[in-house]
Motif scaffolding. Structure first.
Motif, PDB file in Angstrom:
ATOM      1  N   SER A  18       0.877  -1.170   0.000  1.00 45.80           N
ATOM      2  CA  SER A  18       0.000   0.000   0.000  1.00 45.80           C
ATOM      3  C   SER A  18       0.917   1.225   0.000  1.00 45.80           C
ATOM      4  CB  SER A  18      -0.944  -0.078   1.200  1.00 45.80           C
ATOM      5  OG  SER A  18      -1.813   1.021   1.237  1.00 45.80           O
ATOM      6  N   GLU A  39       1.897  -9.147  -0.775  1.00 49.73           N
ATOM      7  CA  GLU A  39       0.608  -8.485  -0.512  1.00 49.73           C
ATOM      8  C   GLU A  39      -0.461  -9.550  -0.334  1.00 49.73           C
ATOM      9  OE1 GLU A  39      -0.856  -5.488   0.207  1.00 49.73           O
ATOM     10  OE2 GLU A  39      -2.680  -6.713   0.181  1.00 49.73           O
ATOM     11  N   ILE A  53      -7.419  11.064   1.202  1.00 50.66           N
ATOM     12  CA  ILE A  53      -7.153  12.492   0.977  1.00 50.66           C
ATOM     13  C   ILE A  53      -5.688  12.768   1.307  1.00 50.66           C
ATOM     14  CG2 ILE A  53      -7.702  14.847   1.705  1.00 50.66           C
ATOM     15  CD1 ILE A  53     -10.499  13.784   2.464  1.00 50.66           C
ATOM     16  N   ASP A 268       1.342   2.641   9.007  1.00 49.86           N
ATOM     17  CA  ASP A 268       0.426   2.375  10.132  1.00 49.86           C
ATOM     18  C   ASP A 268       0.976   1.313  11.072  1.00 49.86           C
ATOM     19  OD1 ASP A 268      -1.338   4.156   9.034  1.00 49.86           O
ATOM     20  OD2 ASP A 268      -3.064   2.813   9.106  1.00 49.86           O
TER      21      ASP A 268
HETATM   22  C1  LIG Z   1     -11.617   5.130   7.169  1.00 55.12           C
HETATM   23  C2  LIG Z   1     -10.215   5.692   7.054  1.00 55.12           C
HETATM   24  C3  LIG Z   1     -10.011   6.902   6.418  1.00 55.12           C
HETATM   25  C4  LIG Z   1      -8.710   7.433   6.316  1.00 55.12           C
HETATM   26  N1  LIG Z   1      -8.533   8.606   5.636  1.00 55.12           N
HETATM   27  C5  LIG Z   1      -7.285   9.108   5.476  1.00 55.12           C
HETATM   28  C6  LIG Z   1      -7.083  10.267   4.675  1.00 55.12           C
HETATM   29  O1  LIG Z   1      -8.023  10.809   4.078  1.00 55.12           O
HETATM   30  N2  LIG Z   1      -5.801  10.762   4.574  1.00 55.12           N
HETATM   31  C7  LIG Z   1      -4.740  10.169   5.200  1.00 55.12           C
HETATM   32  O2  LIG Z   1      -3.605  10.680   5.094  1.00 55.12           O
HETATM   33  N3  LIG Z   1      -4.914   9.054   5.944  1.00 55.12           N
HETATM   34  C8  LIG Z   1      -6.154   8.496   6.083  1.00 55.12           C
HETATM   35  N4  LIG Z   1      -6.325   7.337   6.783  1.00 55.12           N
HETATM   36  C9  LIG Z   1      -5.114   6.663   7.292  1.00 55.12           C
HETATM   37  C10 LIG Z   1      -4.393   6.006   6.103  1.00 55.12           C
HETATM   38  O3  LIG Z   1      -5.293   5.227   5.353  1.00 55.12           O
HETATM   39  C11 LIG Z   1      -3.241   5.111   6.570  1.00 55.12           C
HETATM   40  O4  LIG Z   1      -2.407   5.878   7.414  1.00 55.12           O
HETATM   41  C12 LIG Z   1      -2.472   4.558   5.382  1.00 55.12           C
HETATM   42  O5  LIG Z   1      -3.299   3.746   4.598  1.00 55.12           O
HETATM   43  C13 LIG Z   1      -1.258   3.776   5.878  1.00 55.12           C
HETATM   44  O6  LIG Z   1      -0.628   3.139   4.793  1.00 55.12           O
HETATM   45  P1  LIG Z   1       0.200   1.813   5.014  1.00 55.12           P
HETATM   46  O7  LIG Z   1       0.825   1.486   3.700  1.00 55.12           O
HETATM   47  O8  LIG Z   1       1.092   1.934   6.192  1.00 55.12           O
HETATM   48  O9  LIG Z   1      -0.868   0.691   5.436  1.00 55.12           O
HETATM   49  P2  LIG Z   1      -2.204   0.224   4.755  1.00 55.12           P
HETATM   50  O10 LIG Z   1      -2.705   1.227   3.781  1.00 55.12           O
HETATM   51  O11 LIG Z   1      -3.104  -0.210   5.869  1.00 55.12           O
HETATM   52  O12 LIG Z   1      -1.778  -1.066   3.917  1.00 55.12           O
HETATM   53  C14 LIG Z   1      -1.371  -2.259   4.499  1.00 55.12           C
HETATM   54  C15 LIG Z   1      -1.263  -3.279   3.380  1.00 55.12           C
HETATM   55  O13 LIG Z   1      -0.741  -4.490   3.907  1.00 55.12           O
HETATM   56  C16 LIG Z   1      -1.514  -5.592   3.469  1.00 55.12           C
HETATM   57  N5  LIG Z   1      -1.367  -6.638   4.487  1.00 55.12           N
HETATM   58  C17 LIG Z   1      -1.913  -6.692   5.720  1.00 55.12           C
HETATM   59  N6  LIG Z   1      -1.484  -7.772   6.382  1.00 55.12           N
HETATM   60  C18 LIG Z   1      -0.626  -8.417   5.536  1.00 55.12           C
HETATM   61  C19 LIG Z   1       0.158  -9.591   5.646  1.00 55.12           C
HETATM   62  N7  LIG Z   1       0.172 -10.335   6.765  1.00 55.12           N
HETATM   63  N8  LIG Z   1       0.921  -9.966   4.589  1.00 55.12           N
HETATM   64  C20 LIG Z   1       0.928  -9.235   3.445  1.00 55.12           C
HETATM   65  N9  LIG Z   1       0.194  -8.110   3.286  1.00 55.12           N
HETATM   66  C21 LIG Z   1      -0.557  -7.701   4.329  1.00 55.12           C
HETATM   67  C22 LIG Z   1      -2.918  -5.024   3.333  1.00 55.12           C
HETATM   68  O14 LIG Z   1      -3.703  -5.810   2.467  1.00 55.12           O
HETATM   69  C23 LIG Z   1      -2.624  -3.631   2.768  1.00 55.12           C
HETATM   70  O15 LIG Z   1      -2.496  -3.657   1.362  1.00 55.12           O
HETATM   71  C24 LIG Z   1      -7.602   6.756   6.887  1.00 55.12           C
HETATM   72  C25 LIG Z   1      -7.805   5.517   7.502  1.00 55.12           C
HETATM   73  C26 LIG Z   1      -9.089   4.985   7.576  1.00 55.12           C
HETATM   74  C27 LIG Z   1      -9.284   3.650   8.232  1.00 55.12           C
END
Ligand SMILES: Cc1cc2nc3c(=O)[nH]c(=O)nc-3n(C[C@H](O)[C@H](O)[C@H](O)COP(=O)(O)OP(=O)(O)OC[C@H]3O[C@@H](n4cnc5c(N)ncnc54)[C@H](O)[C@@H]3O)c2cc1C
Length: 378
Positions: A18, A39, A53, A268
């Motif tokens: 992501s 993934e 956003i 996250d």
């Molecule tokens: C309802 C909601 C609205 C939001 N709106 C905003 C916004 O407007 N603006 C903003 O800046 N932030 C927003 N956020 C926060 C933002 O979405 C996150 O901070 C961001 O997505 C973090 O990105 P990431 O790549 O760390 O994790 P994520 O986007 O959570 O991606 C994690 C990835 O890991 C994969 N995964 C999970 N477990 C495993 C595993 N064991 N093995 C392999 N793959 C796995 C998942 O499928 C996913 O693709 C929002 C969050 C939510 C819940």
């Protein structure tokens, strides 16, 4: 004589494709590392759980395609009594996104840089073998592992790293056909009864209107109740729901420990989300890139341990944690009604949204006339 094929060996394995994992993969591959991303979903753009956003600063971290985004210059902030004020600051804006396509674009960019992305491949554990990590289920091994697998990280659990403990819960529906929403604004609604600890929103995305709210641990988000209230302003009956989503947003700051030798969390999974605004994408971009740079400096050039480099750069969130504690108190609605009618609170709100304020006396109308050109002249 038959020989057993050797398990593919990577410099860097990343769990999660992501925002954080894909930016990390692209940078690491561009620096010459052999990178593999696991993934869990079959398509990185499927079942998106975020509103998506971007603050302007996120788009300053990573250059993104204009056609996947919509610039929104103003915030219309509504008090619980539904009176509103318009906030803006020249030079600043938000970008709503075609989020699924944006994630797919990031995946394509990572592949183009040379990273391998294995979809439908859930990280479920790894064994240490000296300095090497072996992922038996996937038949691969690597020198470094990054957990970019979201708020409830399996990488964190497997390696005994810190876990997110405090969350907001968000819920959202996407509408087509909601014609009466002014698309120049993010519409944000304060109401301590309906969205304690956070707010509700209507966001004009490029193709849809996103209607949602988030709450702290004291209440579950009730989208129907939010729509019933804001139905006084917007005719939801005109529109149709095309997608629904919900998810948890870490809001307790960075987890500890966020790393162990050869393993590090980003995005996250690391709790790299603003405890106040709950925005995580900018920090996912920033530390996705920085983690990749530090790992490649370490593996290719005997640089310092990536964990030590990132630990020095992580935000402390001291003020934002204090403000989160304040927001969690959820002041009574009449107090918010009163507060929002004061110039001081409007100025504070503008700073929180835009990190700057407009010139004294400047109106949103003046600003729009000066800076906005019709779409076809941009
Ligand atoms: C309802 C909601 C609205 C939001 N709106 C905003 C916004 O407007 N603006 C903003 O800046 N932030 C927003 N956020 C926060 C933002 O979405 C996150 O901070 C961001 O997505 C973090 O990105 P990431 O790549 O760390 O994790 P994520 O986007 O959570 O991606 C994690 C990835 O890991 C994969 N995964 C999970 N477990 C495993 C595993 N064991 N093995 C392999 N793959 C796995 C998942 O499928 C996913 O693709 C929002 C969050 C939510 C819940």
């Amino acid at each position: 004589m038959s020989t057993t094929p050797k398990a593919p060996h990577y410099d860097l394995i990343i769990a999660g494709a992501s925002f954080s994992g894909l930016v990390c993969a692209r940078t690491a591959a561009m620096r010459g590392l052999k990178v593999c991303v696991l993934e869990a979903k079959d398509d990185p753009g499927a079942r998106i759980h975020t509103t998506g956003i971007l603050v302007k600063e996120a788009a300053d971290e990573v250059d993104l395609p204009h056609n996947l985004m919509r610039r929104v210059h103003g915030v219309r902030l509504y008090a619980p009594n539904l009176k509103s004020v318009d906030l803006f600051a020249p030079g600043s804006y938000f970008l709503t996104t075609r989020t699924a396509d944006l994630v797919r674009w990031l995946a394509d960019e990572a592949r183009r840089a040379g990273a391998t992305i294995l979809c439908g491949a859930r990280f479920d554990g790894a064994e240490r073998d000296g300095d090497i990590l072996r992922l038996g289920t996937h038949g691969i091994s690597g020198r470094y592992l990054i957990g970019a697998d979201g708020a409830r990280s399996t990488v964190a659990r497997h390696f005994g790293l810190g876990l997110n403990q405090k969350f907001l819960t968000g819920m959202e529906a996407e509408f087509t056909g909601l014609g009466d929403v002014d698309p120049r604004f993010l519409h944000c609604f304060l109401d301590s009864q309906i969205s304690p600890g956070y707010l509700g929103w209507i966001a004009p995305a490029p193709d849809v209107m996103q209607v949602g709210l988030a709450t702290n641990g004291s209440a579950r988000p009730d989208l129907d109740r939010f729509m019933q209230k804001t139905g006084a302003l917007f005719d939801y009956a005109q529109g149709s729901v095309v997608e629904r989503r919900s998810g948890r947003i870490p809001c307790g700051g960075i987890v500890a420990p966020f790393a162990a030798p050869g393993v590090m969390l980003i995005g996250d999974a690391a709790g790299l989300v603003s405890p106040m605004t709950a925005g995580g994408i900018r920090l996912a971009f920033r530390f996705g890139r920085r983690a990749a740079q530090a790992v490649s400096d370490h593996l290719l050039d005997c640089g310092p341990s990536p964990e030590a480099v990132l630990a020095r750069e992580h935000p402390k969130f001291r003020l934002k944690k204090l403000m989160r504690a304040g927001l969690n108190i959820a002041p009574p609605n009449p107090l918010i009604d009163l507060g929002l009618s004061s110039a001081l609170m409007r100025k504070l709100a503008t700073r929180i949204y835009f990190h700057r304020t407009a010139a004294p006396g400047q109106t949103f109308q003046d600003f729009q006339e000066k800076v906005l050109m019709p779409e076809d002249q941009r």
